[in-house]
Design a protein around this motif. Sequence first.
Motif, PDB file in Angstrom:
ATOM      1  N   LYS A 253      38.137  27.611  30.030  1.00 30.35           N
ATOM      2  CA  LYS A 253      39.060  27.440  29.390  1.00 30.35           C
ATOM      3  C   LYS A 253      40.853  26.544  29.079  1.00 30.35           C
ATOM      4  N   VAL A 254      41.207  26.836  29.670  1.00 31.67           N
ATOM      5  CA  VAL A 254      42.766  26.597  30.028  1.00 31.67           C
ATOM      6  C   VAL A 254      42.710  24.801  29.845  1.00 31.67           C
ATOM      7  N   LYS A 255      41.661  24.556  30.175  1.00 32.56           N
ATOM      8  CA  LYS A 255      41.342  23.035  31.092  1.00 32.56           C
ATOM      9  C   LYS A 255      41.219  21.985  28.971  1.00 32.56           C
ATOM     10  N   GLU A 256      40.965  23.020  28.054  1.00 33.25           N
ATOM     11  CA  GLU A 256      40.246  22.876  27.171  1.00 33.25           C
ATOM     12  C   GLU A 256      41.240  22.926  25.631  1.00 33.25           C
ATOM     13  N   GLU A 257      42.038  23.727  26.174  1.00 31.70           N
ATOM     14  CA  GLU A 257      42.722  23.686  25.979  1.00 31.70           C
ATOM     15  C   GLU A 257      44.836  23.189  25.224  1.00 31.70           C
TER      16      GLU A 257
END
Lengths: 66, 209
Positions: free
Chosen positions: B205-209
Motif C-alpha cells: 500500500k505504502v509503495k503504491e502511494e
Amino acid sequence: MKKIYLVILLMALFFAGCGQGSSKQKEIKELEKQATELDSIAKKFEQTKEDIEKSIENLDKAINEL
Amino acid sequence: MKTEKFNLLTILLVCLLLICPDIQAQSKKGLENKAKNEKQTIETKGKDVKEKGKSAEDKVVKEVSEAEPALKEDSAEINEEVQEEAEKLEKEGEEPEKEAGKGHAYGKNKGELKGKEFGQQRAAEAKENKEMKKDELEGEINESQQKLDDARVKIQTAREKLENDKKGKKISDAEYQEKAQKIENAEKQLKDVEEKLKNASEEIKVKEE
C-alpha cells in the motif's frame, strides 16, 4: 560596431546551445533516478516475498512436528 | 589592429560552436560504446557458461548410460549419485551465468536509442519489473494466507487432542510438556508469518502511494 553585434549574437547562440544540452541531461538524470527508485521498490518486494517463504517453511516444519 | 582582434575572436567563437556538439556527441558515443562492450562481454560469458553446463549434463547422461548395465545391482545408488553430480554441475553452470547478468539487462536493446529515449525505456522497464514483483508478492501473500488457515486448524486440533490425552491419562507429564512445547513453537511461527503478511500488505500500500 557591426562586429560587436555579430560577436554578441554568436555568444548568445553558444550559451543557448549549452543550456539546452544541460536541461536534456537533467531530464535524463531524472529518468535514471526514477528508474533506480522503482528498482529498489522491486527489490524490496522480492526480499519480502523470500522472507515470507522462509517463515512459511519454518511454520510447515513446526506443524509437521505436531 | 582592433578589427583583427574582433576577427580572431569571432573565429574562435565559431570554432567553439562547431566543437561543442562534437564533444557532447563523443561523450555520448563513448558511453554507448562502453555499454555495448559490457553487453558483449556478458553475452559471451553467458554462452560459455551455457555450453559448459550442457556439456557437463551430456557427460553425466553418458556416464549414467554406461554405468547402468554394468552395475545393475547398485543402479539405484549410482543414479542418485549421478543425479547429485548433475545438479551440482548445473548449479555451477548457473551461478556464473547469474553473476554475468548481475548488472541488470538495462540497456540490453539500447540499439540506436539516444540518451533521453534510453532513459525513458529504462524507466518503463523498471516500472514493469516493479509491477511484476508486486504481483508475485501479492500471490505469495494469498497463498500464505491459505496455508495459515490450514496451520491454525492443525494447531487447534493438536491442542484439543493433547488436552484429551492428558485428561484420559493417556500420556505422561513429560510427554504432555514436550507436545505442549511443540504446539507453542508452532503458534509462535504462525504469529511470525501473520505479522510478516500484515507488514507486506502495508508495504504494498505504502509503495503504491
